[in-house]
Design an enzyme around this catalytic site. Structure first.
Site, PDB file in Angstrom:
ATOM      1  N   GLY A  42       8.039   4.076   1.012  1.00  0.00           N
ATOM      2  CA  GLY A  42       8.873   5.433   1.188  1.00  0.00           C
ATOM      3  C   GLY A  42      10.056   4.668   1.313  1.00  0.00           C
ATOM      4  O   GLY A  42      10.626   3.585   1.046  1.00  0.00           O
ATOM      5  N   SER A  43      10.715   5.879   1.643  1.00  0.00           N
ATOM      6  CA  SER A  43      12.598   6.211   1.522  1.00  0.00           C
ATOM      7  C   SER A  43      12.665   4.889   2.046  1.00  0.00           C
ATOM      8  O   SER A  43      14.371   3.953   2.370  1.00  0.00           O
ATOM      9  CB  SER A  43      13.111   7.988   1.752  1.00  0.00           C
ATOM     10  OG  SER A  43      12.525   8.512   1.703  1.00  0.00           O
ATOM     11  N   ASP A  69       7.849  12.894  11.212  1.00  0.00           N
ATOM     12  CA  ASP A  69       7.948  13.587  10.454  1.00  0.00           C
ATOM     13  C   ASP A  69       6.802  13.857   9.644  1.00  0.00           C
ATOM     14  O   ASP A  69       6.463  13.020   9.728  1.00  0.00           O
ATOM     15  CB  ASP A  69       8.143  12.102   9.009  1.00  0.00           C
ATOM     16  CG  ASP A  69       9.117  12.661   7.994  1.00  0.00           C
ATOM     17  OD1 ASP A  69       9.921  11.372   7.436  1.00  0.00           O
ATOM     18  OD2 ASP A  69       9.061  13.817   8.135  1.00  0.00           O
ATOM     19  N   LYS A 120       4.997  -2.143   7.724  1.00  0.00           N
ATOM     20  CA  LYS A 120       5.896  -1.819   7.678  1.00  0.00           C
ATOM     21  C   LYS A 120       7.564  -2.098   7.450  1.00  0.00           C
ATOM     22  O   LYS A 120       7.768  -3.096   8.625  1.00  0.00           O
ATOM     23  CB  LYS A 120       6.278  -0.363   7.926  1.00  0.00           C
ATOM     24  CG  LYS A 120       6.913   0.722   7.888  1.00  0.00           C
ATOM     25  CD  LYS A 120       6.698   2.493   7.727  1.00  0.00           C
ATOM     26  CE  LYS A 120       7.931   2.929   6.784  1.00  0.00           C
ATOM     27  NZ  LYS A 120       8.054   4.236   6.662  1.00  0.00           N
ATOM     28  N   ILE A 138       0.755  -1.358   0.476  1.00  0.00           N
ATOM     29  CA  ILE A 138       0.037   0.162   0.413  1.00  0.00           C
ATOM     30  C   ILE A 138       1.097   1.335  -0.177  1.00  0.00           C
ATOM     31  O   ILE A 138       0.256   2.864  -0.372  1.00  0.00           O
ATOM     32  CB  ILE A 138      -0.946   0.368   0.872  1.00  0.00           C
ATOM     33  CG1 ILE A 138      -0.308  -0.026   2.660  1.00  0.00           C
ATOM     34  CG2 ILE A 138      -2.218  -0.786   0.793  1.00  0.00           C
ATOM     35  CD1 ILE A 138      -1.341  -0.031   4.039  1.00  0.00           C
ATOM     36  N   GLY A 169      11.037   1.862   3.967  1.00  0.00           N
ATOM     37  CA  GLY A 169      10.386   0.534   4.187  1.00  0.00           C
ATOM     38  C   GLY A 169       9.079   0.807   2.974  1.00  0.00           C
ATOM     39  O   GLY A 169       8.971   1.585   2.588  1.00  0.00           O
ATOM     40  N   CYS A 197       5.191  -0.403   3.091  1.00  0.00           N
ATOM     41  CA  CYS A 197       4.536  -0.652   3.967  1.00  0.00           C
ATOM     42  C   CYS A 197       3.076  -2.064   3.045  1.00  0.00           C
ATOM     43  O   CYS A 197       2.604  -1.459   2.321  1.00  0.00           O
ATOM     44  CB  CYS A 197       2.720   0.901   4.515  1.00  0.00           C
ATOM     45  SG  CYS A 197       4.249   1.545   5.306  1.00  0.00           S
TER      46      CYS A 197
HETATM   47  C1  LIG Z   1      -3.244   4.262  -1.747  1.00  0.00           C
HETATM   48  N1  LIG Z   1      -2.808   4.144  -0.232  1.00  0.00           N
HETATM   49  C2  LIG Z   1      -3.472   3.809   0.458  1.00  0.00           C
HETATM   50  O1  LIG Z   1      -5.065   3.847   0.003  1.00  0.00           O
HETATM   51  C3  LIG Z   1      -3.334   3.602   1.973  1.00  0.00           C
HETATM   52  C4  LIG Z   1      -4.101   2.819   3.197  1.00  0.00           C
HETATM   53  C5  LIG Z   1      -5.689   2.810   2.785  1.00  0.00           C
HETATM   54  N2  LIG Z   1      -3.361   2.931   4.103  1.00  0.00           N
HETATM   55  C6  LIG Z   1      -2.500   3.001   3.781  1.00  0.00           C
HETATM   56  C7  LIG Z   1      -1.250   3.670   4.638  1.00  0.00           C
HETATM   57  C8  LIG Z   1      -0.620   2.943   6.317  1.00  0.00           C
HETATM   58  C9  LIG Z   1      -2.093   2.199   6.515  1.00  0.00           C
HETATM   59  O2  LIG Z   1      -2.999   2.382   7.115  1.00  0.00           O
HETATM   60  N3  LIG Z   1      -1.357   2.355   8.147  1.00  0.00           N
HETATM   61  C10 LIG Z   1      -0.037   2.753   8.205  1.00  0.00           C
HETATM   62  C11 LIG Z   1       0.600   2.915   9.450  1.00  0.00           C
HETATM   63  C12 LIG Z   1       1.264   3.528   9.409  1.00  0.00           C
HETATM   64  C13 LIG Z   1       1.847   3.293   8.001  1.00  0.00           C
HETATM   65 CL1  LIG Z   1       4.121   4.677   7.570  1.00  0.00          CL
HETATM   66  C14 LIG Z   1       1.531   3.807   6.499  1.00  0.00           C
HETATM   67  C15 LIG Z   1       0.057   3.606   7.431  1.00  0.00           C
HETATM   68  C16 LIG Z   1      -1.871   3.810   2.517  1.00  0.00           C
HETATM   69  C17 LIG Z   1      -0.912   4.425   2.141  1.00  0.00           C
END
Ligand SMILES: CNC(=O)c1c(C)[nH]c(/C=C2\C(=O)Nc3ccc(Cl)cc32)c1C
Length: 279
Positions: A17-18, A140, A37, A14, A20, A22
């Site tokens: 980043g620089s 950050d 992550k 999903i 790691g 997720c």
């Molecule tokens: C397209 N990506 C998304 O829609 C997305 C969704 C539904 N969730 C995330 C990211 C996280 C997420 O859902 N929980 C997280 C906890 C820590 C970090 Cl560093 C990132 C996340 C993302 C980037």
């Protein structure tokens, strides 16, 4: 409870980043969906490895409704990878919200902006009081590190792990990856990062949520540092209120002594007047 990698089924990548990637993962036993992550620590010095593990352990004990919940971590010594188990936020991140507004020529409602300001302010208030005596001074704060739950509430995530992995000492602006649009005047000058620097970054984030661009923008770090040091920026679009612009302007005061603390912010009458009334 300590988890094993095989306790989880990987659903999808999903975000990357620089430092790691997720993944959305499902617990095979409880069917709970969370995020892990993955950070490779093979190339880190022993000191940075210890900092990373200590920092994640500290975050595991941090509980706040507007801070992404860290559950646990799994260390895989064979692949030298750290898996940080974190709360899943189905609404994605604010960077995507801003991109979507730009693409569709729409803007964020003022009601949501006030909510973001208060909720991130209260999250930082916990961090500033909670972390004041510990090693985690860096956050950050940027749209890509603010996530949305399924009720439109925001959660601050990814506390400074990237900075701990990336020569986090002040004065290394030139070595940072990307252009630090949210870097405060004091950090630009090489002074120590402090809680008022977080306030500045919060001001930049909420400004960008309104204007769909950061308050200070330049093609290179030298020009950016000059603009930040002058502290002059366009008013947020006129469909936002003067009171919102005044609050944001206070967060973006160049002199950190004049900038409100996060405690001043979350108790400010204008902020409190925009909170949903408790029925
Ligand atoms: C397209 N990506 C998304 O829609 C997305 C969704 C539904 N969730 C995330 C990211 C996280 C997420 O859902 N929980 C997280 C906890 C820590 C970090 Cl560093 C990132 C996340 C993302 C980037």
């Amino acid at each position: 409870m300590s988890y094993k990698l095989n306790d989880f089924e990987v659903l999808e990548l999903i975000g990357s980043g620089s430092f790691g990637s997720c993944y959305k993962v499902r617990n095979r036993h409880t069917h709970e969906v969370i995020v892990w992550k993955v950070i490779g620590y093979g190339s880190l010095s022993e000191e940075k490895k210890q900092l990373l593990v200590t920092e994640v352990s500290l975050l595991r004990d941090l509980r706040h409704p507007h801070i992404v919940r860290y559950f646990d971590r799994i260390v895989c010594k064979e692949t030298k990878q750290l898996y940080i188990l974190i709360e899943y936020c189905p609404g994605g991140d604010l960077a995507t919200v801003i991109k979507t507004c730009l693409r569709n020529n729409t803007h964020v409602e003022e009601r949501f902006v006030w909510r973001v300001l208060y909720q991130l302010g209260s999250a930082l208030q916990t961090c500033h009081s909670w972390f004041s005596s510990t090693i985690i001074l860096h956050r950050d704060i940027k749209p890509a590190n603010v996530f949305l739950d399924d009720s439109g509430n925001v959660k601050l995530g990814d506390f400074g792990l990237a900075r701990k992995l990336d020569a986090s000492q002040p004065g290394c602006v030139e070595t940072m990856v990307g252009t630090p649009f949210y870097m405060s005047p004091e950090v630009m000058k090489g002074e120590m990062y402090n809680s008022k620097s977080d306030v500045w970054s919060l001001g930049c984030l909420v400004y960008e949520l309104c204007a769909l661009k950061p308050p200070f923008h330049a093609q290179n770090i030298k020009d950016l540092a000059y603009k930040v040091s002058r502290g002059r920026f366009d008013r947020i679009p006129h469909y936002y209120s003067d009171s919102l612009h005044r609050v944001l302007s206070s967060l973006l005061l160049v002199n950190q002594e004049q900038r409100p603390s996060i405690f001043d912010l979350v108790c400010h009458p204008v902020i409190l007047s925009h909170l949903p009334s408790v029925s």
